[in-house]
Design a protein around this motif. Structure first.
Motif, PDB file in Angstrom:
ATOM      1  N   GLU B  84      41.945  30.127  50.284  1.00  0.00           N
ATOM      2  CA  GLU B  84      41.921  29.921  48.747  1.00  0.00           C
ATOM      3  C   GLU B  84      40.787  28.904  48.684  1.00  0.00           C
ATOM      4  O   GLU B  84      40.193  29.107  47.426  1.00  0.00           O
ATOM      5  N   LYS B  85      40.310  27.982  49.646  1.00  0.00           N
ATOM      6  CA  LYS B  85      38.901  27.145  49.114  1.00  0.00           C
ATOM      7  C   LYS B  85      38.090  28.286  49.429  1.00  0.00           C
ATOM      8  O   LYS B  85      37.006  28.079  48.542  1.00  0.00           O
ATOM      9  N   GLU B  88      37.227  29.944  45.956  1.00  0.00           N
ATOM     10  CA  GLU B  88      36.557  29.068  45.200  1.00  0.00           C
ATOM     11  C   GLU B  88      35.135  28.922  45.007  1.00  0.00           C
ATOM     12  O   GLU B  88      34.500  28.428  44.523  1.00  0.00           O
ATOM     13  N   ASN B  89      34.600  29.191  46.390  1.00  0.00           N
ATOM     14  CA  ASN B  89      33.248  28.888  46.750  1.00  0.00           C
ATOM     15  C   ASN B  89      32.480  30.141  47.018  1.00  0.00           C
ATOM     16  O   ASN B  89      31.113  30.111  47.429  1.00  0.00           O
ATOM     17  N   ARG B  90      33.071  31.265  46.912  1.00  0.00           N
ATOM     18  CA  ARG B  90      32.146  32.553  47.221  1.00  0.00           C
ATOM     19  C   ARG B  90      32.259  33.265  45.936  1.00  0.00           C
ATOM     20  O   ARG B  90      33.204  33.275  45.058  1.00  0.00           O
ATOM     21  N   ALA B 382      35.616  31.968  41.361  1.00  0.00           N
ATOM     22  CA  ALA B 382      36.780  31.675  40.586  1.00  0.00           C
ATOM     23  C   ALA B 382      37.128  30.274  40.693  1.00  0.00           C
ATOM     24  O   ALA B 382      36.515  29.299  41.485  1.00  0.00           O
ATOM     25  N   HIS B 383      37.938  29.551  39.589  1.00  0.00           N
ATOM     26  CA  HIS B 383      38.351  28.265  39.729  1.00  0.00           C
ATOM     27  C   HIS B 383      39.249  27.956  40.523  1.00  0.00           C
ATOM     28  O   HIS B 383      39.343  27.043  41.228  1.00  0.00           O
ATOM     29  N   ARG B 384      40.242  28.998  40.761  1.00  0.00           N
ATOM     30  CA  ARG B 384      41.352  29.055  41.736  1.00  0.00           C
ATOM     31  C   ARG B 384      41.974  30.481  42.065  1.00  0.00           C
ATOM     32  O   ARG B 384      41.735  31.162  41.173  1.00  0.00           O
ATOM     33  N   ARG B 386      44.609  31.872  44.054  1.00  0.00           N
ATOM     34  CA  ARG B 386      45.690  31.756  44.911  1.00  0.00           C
ATOM     35  C   ARG B 386      46.249  33.172  45.367  1.00  0.00           C
ATOM     36  O   ARG B 386      46.078  34.199  44.893  1.00  0.00           O
TER      37      ARG B 386
END
Lengths: 186, 426
Positions: B84-85, B88-90, B382-384, B386
């Motif tokens: 999930e992290k 947010e970073n790819r 993405a911002h989040r 999930r």
């Protein structure tokens, strides 16, 4: 083009199918809990795919109880959080589904940093691990949770990885295995 | 004399109820014989993280009273990779490969669901041929996942040859997948707005041959095991999760349908062309290990029906959505024109922007409801991100499911709910 454009059938959701039901739910909630609802985002107006209700923390339990018992949203699909980097910092996000109509709604609860949330285990026992995961990933505490430990990360881990200020790189190395807590089996 | 370990211990006969109380209440199950010198001798048993019966790296601690589990708790997170992290970073395009490693038994379903969820945020509609291929991928992956689930469940209980029948067919299915995308396990087949490549000529014909073979094999597997007396004794009435508990613990998919919770998102919330194909949703009532096994066996047959209909109805056509934002430029243009090269470079280095919005897109994966909740604030990441994996919720139900059962039945229960570590830990 954005989510406001008509949603195509191949993605499984239809405004036409649930539109009236979503309106009924929104009207019923605003009539019964005028103070508990801070804001309502409806699909087609805001950038959301299903109705999103922002609830006040202290009345969230009553509204969710009403949604579960009266309006029939008895299935907890997902329970998570987002770090908004704003004030208040966190949004708890709850996705509910009605098993009879298969209609879905989204509930959001705003929480400031260090603010505690009452647990939802009395409504859905499955919320137990979901709350542990939120605690592990975001550091949000849940009042009344019987077993609020880390769930994915090691017990000795420092920091909460899904917070936006958590660094992307870096290691915490433990040379001994995770200790077992014999209290848990009592 | 102690006969607390005999099978009579939990029958419903009036004699036994008089002796040990009602077997349905938890306390009575744990009530011991007065002559038992080992009464209240508790043993802690640790199973896992690396144990052949655990199907992945997770751990179960059980407190035993004799052979009966009084309490247990489960630990996992050994394969946590911070997906999930990473989401947010790819960029959205880069995240496709991470979805393979969620439920690695049915990687194609994860690919398809992820592509659908991003396309929904962007308002892209993929062409008809791509949707049919995606549906075939999803059903092929479902057959593979169910074959491995029932196979491994049977291996854990001692039926080894049964597993090999299914595995042989599974290998052939992987060969079909290899023809689609060049990889067997980590497919990464879908792209946002299309597919990596078109299905080769004659792929549908090979698929139909495979369907025909698999139908026979599944019937043969059914004849081998389902009516087997040992199998029935080991599975019927074991590790029951009834309908109410399934709702409490958010069970979905075959595990919920085995308990009479009649929800199938392919039928109830039809995405892709599931409303245009004809299939049944098998539902059982008890919710024990046998029902979970048998619902999966029937679902394999239904998936094969869907596959046949897809293979009949698919037509030639484009596989990419007509959208400049997400379409990967043709190699011919990239190597021969300056604009093509710039387009290619920008696409892979900075990614494409997804408009502001949030969407939760569920799909009926092999184990249950797989959902991607993506919050976009604009921009290429993405911002989040999930990921709602079904195994997380199923594994939570393991403790109440096995309380009061024999330790040997823990293995049966765990195999039957088909917890996949990649999806559990994310």
């Amino acid at each position: 083009m954005n989510i406001n454009t008509p949603i195509h059938t191949i993605y499984g959701y239809f405004n036409e199918k649930f539109g009236t039901e979503w309106k009924v739910v929104a009207e019923s909630l605003t009539a019964h809990f005028p103070e508990a609802i801070e804001a309502t985002l409806m699909p087609g107006v805001a950038d959301v795919d299903m109705p999103t209700f922002f609830l006040k923390k202290d009345q969230a339990h009553a509204v969710l109880q009403n949604l579960k018992d009266v309006l029939g949203f008895n299935f907890l699909t997902d329970y998570t959080a987002t770090d908004e980097e704003l004030e208040p910092r966190f949004h708890l996000v709850i996705h509910l589904m009605s098993l009879s109509t298969k209609c879905r709604v989204r509930i959001k609860i705003k929480l400031a940093d260090q603010e505690k949330m009452p647990t939802l285990i009395s409504l859905w026992e499955g919320a137990n691990w979901a709350e542990r995961e939120i605690y592990d990933m975001f550091g949000i505490h849940f009042e009344g949770h019987p077993d609020l430990r880390r769930i994915l990360m090691d017990m000795r881990w420092e920091g909460h990885p899904l917070r936006k200020d958590y660094p992307l790189r870096g290691y915490q190395v433990f040379l001994t295995p995770e200790p077992l807590d014999p209290e848990l089996l009592k | 004399m102690s006969d607390s370990n005999s099978k009579n211990f939990r029958t419903d006969s009036p004699l036994d109820i008089a002796r040990w109380g009602n077997p349905s209440s938890d306390d009575a199950l744990l009530k011991r014989d007065n002559d038992d010198i080992f009464e209240d001798s508790k043993v802690l048993v640790n199973i896992g993280p690396t144990h052949p019966a655990m199907h992945g790296a997770f751990r179960c601690m059980a407190k035993l009273n004799g052979e009966i589990i009084e309490k247990s708790y489960c630990e996992f997170g050994y394969t946590h990779r911070g997906k999930e992290k990473l989401g947010e970073n790819r960029t959205y395009h880069q995240f496709v490969v991470y979805t393979d490693r969620l439920n690695y038994c049915s990687a194609l379903i994860n690919n398809v669901t992820y592509a659908m969820s991003v396309e929904r945020l962007m308002g892209i509609e993929v062409p008809e041929r791509a949707v049919w291929i995606r549906m075939m991928c999803a059903e092929l992956a479902r057959v593979i996942d169910h074959l491995i689930c029932v196979g491994i469940n049977a291996v854990d209980l001692g039926a080894f040859s049964y597993f090999l029948y299914g595995y042989h067919q599974r290998e052939k299915a992987y060969t079909l997948i290899e023809k689609l995308c060049g990889a067997r396990l980590t497919t990464s087949y879908t792209r946002i707005g299309g597919l990596m490549s078109d299905a080769p000529d004659g792929w549908e014909r090979e698929l139909k041959e495979w369907i025909k073979e698999t139908r026979d094999v599944v019937d043969e597997m059914d004849r081998l095991l389902t009516e087997n007396r040992i199998w029935m004794k080991r599975t019927k009435g074991v590790a029951i999760m009834n309908r109410e508990d399934c709702i409490k613990y958010s069970f979905t998919g075959p595990n919920a349908r085995a308990a009479g919770l009649d929800v199938d998102l392919r039928r109830d919330q039809p995405s892709m062309f599931y409303d245009k194909v004809d299939f049944d949703v098998p539902v059982a009532q008890t919710g024990d290990v046998f029902d979970r096994y048998y619902v999966r066996m029937e679902e394999i047959r239904q998936s094969l029906n869907i596959l046949t209909q897809c293979a009949d109805r698919i037509k030639k056509g484009p596989i990419w959505a007509d959208d400049k934002r997400t379409r990967i430029p043709e190699k011919d243009r990239v190597y021969n024109t300056m604009e093509g090269l710039i387009h290619h470079f920008k696409f892979f280095m900075s990614g494409f922007d997804v408009p502001k919005g949030e969407a939760y897109t569920p799909f009926e994966a092999a184990n249950g409801e797989l959902g991607f909740y993506i919050v976009s604030k604009g921009g290429p990441t993405a911002h989040r991100m999930r990921i709602r994996g079904p195994s997380f919720w199923h594994y939570q139900g393991l403790d109440p499911m096995i309380r009061g059962e024999y330790i040997a039945d823990l293995v049966a229960a765990l195999g039957s709910i088909n917890v996949i570590a990649g999806e559990l830990d994310r």
